[in-house]
Design an enzyme around this catalytic site. Structure first.
Site, PDB file in Angstrom:
ATOM      1  CE  LYS A 177      27.660  61.968  50.411  1.00  0.00           C
ATOM      2  NZ  LYS A 177      27.119  62.570  51.632  1.00  0.00           N
ATOM      3  NE  ARG A 200      31.731  63.317  48.729  1.00  0.00           N
ATOM      4  CZ  ARG A 200      32.092  64.583  48.800  1.00  0.00           C
ATOM      5  NH1 ARG A 200      32.136  65.320  47.700  1.00  0.00           N
ATOM      6  NH2 ARG A 200      32.403  65.139  49.940  1.00  0.00           N
ATOM      7  CG  ASN A 249      37.326  59.174  52.291  1.00  0.00           C
ATOM      8  OD1 ASN A 249      36.546  59.429  53.218  1.00  0.00           O
ATOM      9  ND2 ASN A 249      36.919  59.059  51.037  1.00  0.00           N
ATOM     10  CB  SER A 250      39.760  53.530  55.102  1.00  0.00           C
ATOM     11  OG  SER A 250      40.082  53.978  56.394  1.00  0.00           O
ATOM     12  NE  ARG A 251      34.215  57.597  53.610  1.00  0.00           N
ATOM     13  CZ  ARG A 251      33.339  58.605  53.637  1.00  0.00           C
ATOM     14  NH1 ARG A 251      32.124  58.414  54.093  1.00  0.00           N
ATOM     15  NH2 ARG A 251      33.700  59.811  53.260  1.00  0.00           N
ATOM     16  CG  HIS A 256      25.611  66.363  53.509  1.00  0.00           C
ATOM     17  ND1 HIS A 256      26.871  66.906  53.527  1.00  0.00           N
ATOM     18  CD2 HIS A 256      25.800  65.018  53.603  1.00  0.00           C
ATOM     19  CE1 HIS A 256      27.768  65.954  53.638  1.00  0.00           C
ATOM     20  NE2 HIS A 256      27.147  64.803  53.681  1.00  0.00           N
ATOM     21  NE  ARG A 299      36.778  67.919  60.450  1.00  0.00           N
ATOM     22  CZ  ARG A 299      37.195  67.020  61.344  1.00  0.00           C
ATOM     23  NH1 ARG A 299      38.062  67.348  62.274  1.00  0.00           N
ATOM     24  NH2 ARG A 299      36.766  65.782  61.288  1.00  0.00           N
ATOM     25  CB  SER A 333      32.253  64.914  53.723  1.00  0.00           C
ATOM     26  OG  SER A 333      31.297  65.223  52.741  1.00  0.00           O
ATOM     27  CB  CYS A 345      32.383  67.573  60.091  1.00  0.00           C
ATOM     28  SG  CYS A 345      33.501  68.494  59.018  1.00  0.00           S
ATOM     29  N   GLY A 346      31.861  64.377  61.686  1.00  0.00           N
ATOM     30  CA  GLY A 346      31.280  63.775  62.885  1.00  0.00           C
ATOM     31  C   GLY A 346      29.772  63.585  62.870  1.00  0.00           C
ATOM     32  CE  LYS A 347      26.519  64.320  57.340  1.00  0.00           C
ATOM     33  NZ  LYS A 347      27.830  64.827  56.862  1.00  0.00           N
ATOM     34  CB  THR A 348      28.770  58.576  61.429  1.00  0.00           C
ATOM     35  OG1 THR A 348      28.623  58.821  60.040  1.00  0.00           O
ATOM     36  CG2 THR A 348      28.414  57.139  61.731  1.00  0.00           C
ATOM     37  CG  ASN A 349      31.854  59.588  65.450  1.00  0.00           C
ATOM     38  OD1 ASN A 349      31.629  58.459  65.033  1.00  0.00           O
ATOM     39  ND2 ASN A 349      33.061  60.130  65.425  1.00  0.00           N
ATOM     40  CG  ASP A 383      25.794  61.197  54.511  1.00  0.00           C
ATOM     41  OD1 ASP A 383      26.507  62.112  54.964  1.00  0.00           O
ATOM     42  OD2 ASP A 383      25.822  60.861  53.313  1.00  0.00           O
ATOM     43  CE1 TYR A 433      35.182  56.730  49.069  1.00  0.00           C
ATOM     44  CE2 TYR A 433      33.957  58.510  48.025  1.00  0.00           C
ATOM     45  CZ  TYR A 433      34.414  57.876  49.166  1.00  0.00           C
ATOM     46  OH  TYR A 433      34.076  58.374  50.394  1.00  0.00           O
ATOM     47  N   GLY A 434      32.601  55.022  46.767  1.00  0.00           N
ATOM     48  CA  GLY A 434      31.238  55.214  47.294  1.00  0.00           C
ATOM     49  C   GLY A 434      30.484  56.421  46.765  1.00  0.00           C
TER      50      GLY A 434
HETATM   51  C1  OXD Z   1      30.505  62.201  52.140  1.00  0.00           C
HETATM   52  C2  OXD Z   1      29.959  60.895  52.534  1.00  0.00           C
HETATM   53  O1  OXD Z   1      31.542  62.262  51.451  1.00  0.00           O
HETATM   54  O2  OXD Z   1      28.925  60.860  53.207  1.00  0.00           O
HETATM   55  O3  OXD Z   1      29.887  63.205  52.524  1.00  0.00           O
HETATM   56  O4  OXD Z   1      30.519  59.846  52.145  1.00  0.00           O
HETATM   57 MN    MN Z   2      28.080  62.811  53.558  1.00  0.00          MN
END
Ligand code: OXD
Ligand code: MN
Length: 584
Positions: free
Chosen positions: A204, A67, A362-364, A224, A395, A246, A248-252, A273, A195-196
């Site tokens: 976003k 981003r 930042n690969s996804r 978020h 963090r 972003s 910081c481990g939300k998905t995990n 997210d 980019y995403g």
């Molecule tokens: C971010 C994302 O950058 O969710 O926060 O991709």
């Molecule tokens: Mn995010």
């Protein structure tokens, strides 16, 4: 008679001048056709069809990997309505500067019209957006990340109630890259990036920036935040939403395999997210996940950090800027111990350590949510799930304890407003710099954050049973620079303490910044930490917190008159408590 959507599509095609216009229905057949085209023109590379069926690798332009907050603008008539934390242009200037970049931008290309729903298809809380884009990669991602195609078209009908988003790759020149939001007319323009977070306009741009504006207008919250359900041994599930910046481990956290599964505690995923939360008819804050997939950070993901997503991403997934093994499997740092022979890096070069990481930091991966073994039975509940806890976190190598609870809602809003975190590779710019990031919304709040804090305070009054508010920090380090807490599946111990607080079963020790677990309050069975680690994890150093408060004061001072009285009051109270603690 043409519909408002047809009129808008006509208008943007006159501007962008595509070769053809394709209306996306979201079907399997359409997806197969786009995939074939992308394999043909090199946008997609095939992955191993036995171990990664229907998975593809996309390598982006190396200048377009994250981003770009510096070219992201909120265009409101008055500058104060965008506030001091957003880049601002007036709507007229925004259109004048960026409009010409769309002029003829799609010449010789296909323009895709992709209608999508944010939120469960039948939920009253869901909303329709339409993305017009010249990128088939964007369409393929949007198909995973939202309910895209016919279902959205049917929900919309001939209504004008949709958020239009115009996207073009342009020529990918960073100097001509802009992500523009016009919240007063609920319009998005993005040019020059694939980019995403810049290009999947539902994520976003709509779900957070335009979403947060709509939420304040309409009395709800666009945040978020991940959404998870913690199941207890009786089978009861308690829902929590957590805001971390972003990467910081939300998905995990949302997909965690609990270290206390043997004791009957499990975690179910509702979202990883974004949370849209409304005051429900039952007096609880009800959350839906506007998204339908996970667009997660690949590096560091492995069988230990997130076994659920590892299972989920082995089919029907898109990988962006990861490495590629000789076996045509995706690879990234942390997926396993050593880099295999014959690895290609994210730019397709034969990898050697001198090139740096093989996968971009930042690969996804883009993965359908329902493929996760941890997906909650209620993840598409149209009424949303009732939220009992809001968790803030970031963090922070120093200062913030493993967990603390706010004294009440207003203090909780202050805890969120004063959050800080070290920056990550999710956005361009320096990594590892501590920055204030209120509610993890710094890059995503579509209006003046002073008003946003006021809206949070209001929501506490509007919701009869507001959630309890906590703050966590999995990243605290000791003097030798080692992490004090193992994180990942062990984080369930902290969630369990929150559950016990919510149910009135756990005591707490008061500190100047909030309530921490009593000694032995955290379930530690089966986990051995270094001697003194727990003490260090919960240390609250009043002098250090005073220094932090001075920084908070300088940051919040930027909002001037727009900073709500309730937040000023909380700062004063925090100062008094810290003063008292220093005097001992
Ligand atoms: C971010 C994302 O950058 O969710 O926060 O991709
Ligand atoms: Mn995010």
């Amino acid at each position: 008679m043409s519909t408002p959507l047809e009129n808008w599509v006509e208008e943007v095609s006159r501007l962008t001048k595509p070769k053809t216009v394709v209306w996306c229905d979201g079907s399997e057949a359409e997806n197969n056709r786009l995939t074939e085209e992308m394999l043909g023109d090199g946008t997609f590379l095939n992955l191993n069809e036995h171990t990664y069926p229907k998975c593809y690798l996309h390598r982006s332009n190396p200048n377009d990997v994250a981003r770009t907050e510096q070219v992201t603008f909120i265009c409101t008539k008055k500058k104060e309505d965008a506030g001091p934390t957003n880049n601002w242009m007036s709507p007229a200037e925004g259109k004048q500067r960026v409009g010409p970049l769309f002029d003829g931008a799609m010449a010789g290309r296909t323009m895709y019209v992709a209608p999508y729903i944010l939120g469960p298809a039948s939920s009253p809380y869901s909303k329709v957006g339409v993305e017009v884009t010249d990128s088939a990669y964007v369409v393929a991602n949007m198909r995973i990340m939202s309910r895209m195609g016919r279902v959205a078209q049917e929900r919309l009908g001939s209504s004008e109630d949709f958020v239009p988003g115009l996207h073009s790759l342009g020529d990918l020149d960073p100097a001509k890259r802009f992500v523009m939001h016009f919240p007063e007319e609920k319009l998005i323009w993005s040019v020059g990036s694939g980019y995403g977070g810049n290009a999947l306009l539902g994520k976003k741009c709509f779900a957070l920036r335009i979403g947060s504006w709509m939420a304040r207008e309409q009395g709800w919250m666009a945040e978020h935040m991940l959404i998870l359900g913690l199941e207890d041994p009786s089978g009861k599930v308690t829902y929590m939403a957590a805001a971390f910046p972003s990467a910081c481990g939300k998905t995990n956290l949302a997909m965690m395999v609990s270290a206390l599964e043997g004791e009957g505690y499990r975690v179910w995923t509702v979202g990883d997210d974004i949370a849209w939360m409304h005051s429900g008819p039952d007096g609880y804050l009800r959350a839906v996940n506007p998204e339908a997939g996970f667009f997660g950070v690949a590096p560091g993901t492995n069988q230990k950090s997130n076994p659920n997503v590892m299972k989920a991403l082995s089919r029907n997934s898109i990988f962006t800027n990861v490495g590629l093994t000789r076996n045509r499997e995706p690879w990234w740092e942390g997926i396993q111990d050593a880099a295999p022979m014959g690895l290609e890096d994210w730019q397709g070069r034969p990898w050697t350590p001198s090139l740096g990481p093989a996968a971009h930091p930042n690969s996804r991966y883009t993965v359908p949510a329902q493929q996760s073994p941890s997906i909650s039975k209620r993840w598409e509940d149209p009424a949303g799930v009732p939220i009992s806890a809001i968790i803030f976190g970031g963090r922070r190598a120093h200062l913030a304890p493993l967990v603390y609870e706010s004294f009440d809602w207003e203090h909780g809003v202050y805890v969120g407003a004063s959050m800080a975190s070290e920056t990550t590779a999710a956005a361009t710019g320096a990594v590892g710099v501590t920055r204030r990031d209120p509610m993890a919304m710094l890059p995503f709040c579509g209006y003046n954050m002073g008003d946003y804090f006021g809206h949070w305070l209001e929501m506490g009054k509007r919701v009869k049973h507001p959630p309890r508010v906590f703050h966590v920090n999995w990243f605290r380090k000791n003097a030798a620079g080692q992490f004090l807490w193992p994180g990942y599946g062990e984080n369930v111990r902290v969630l369990k303490w929150m559950l016990e607080r919510i149910e009135g079963r756990a005591g707490a020790r008061e500190t100047p910044i909030g309530l921490v677990p009593e000694e032995k309050g955290l379930t530690m069975s089966g986990l051995a930490l270094a001697p003194r680690a727990l003490e260090e994890l919960f240390e609250v150093n009043a002098e250090e917190w005073k220094k932090d408060l001075a920084e908070v004061g300088a940051f919040l001072g930027k909002f001037g008159e727009r900073l709500p009285v309730g937040i000023r009051k909380q700062m004063e109270m925090q100062w008094k408590r810290l003063e008292q603690a220093s005097r001992g």
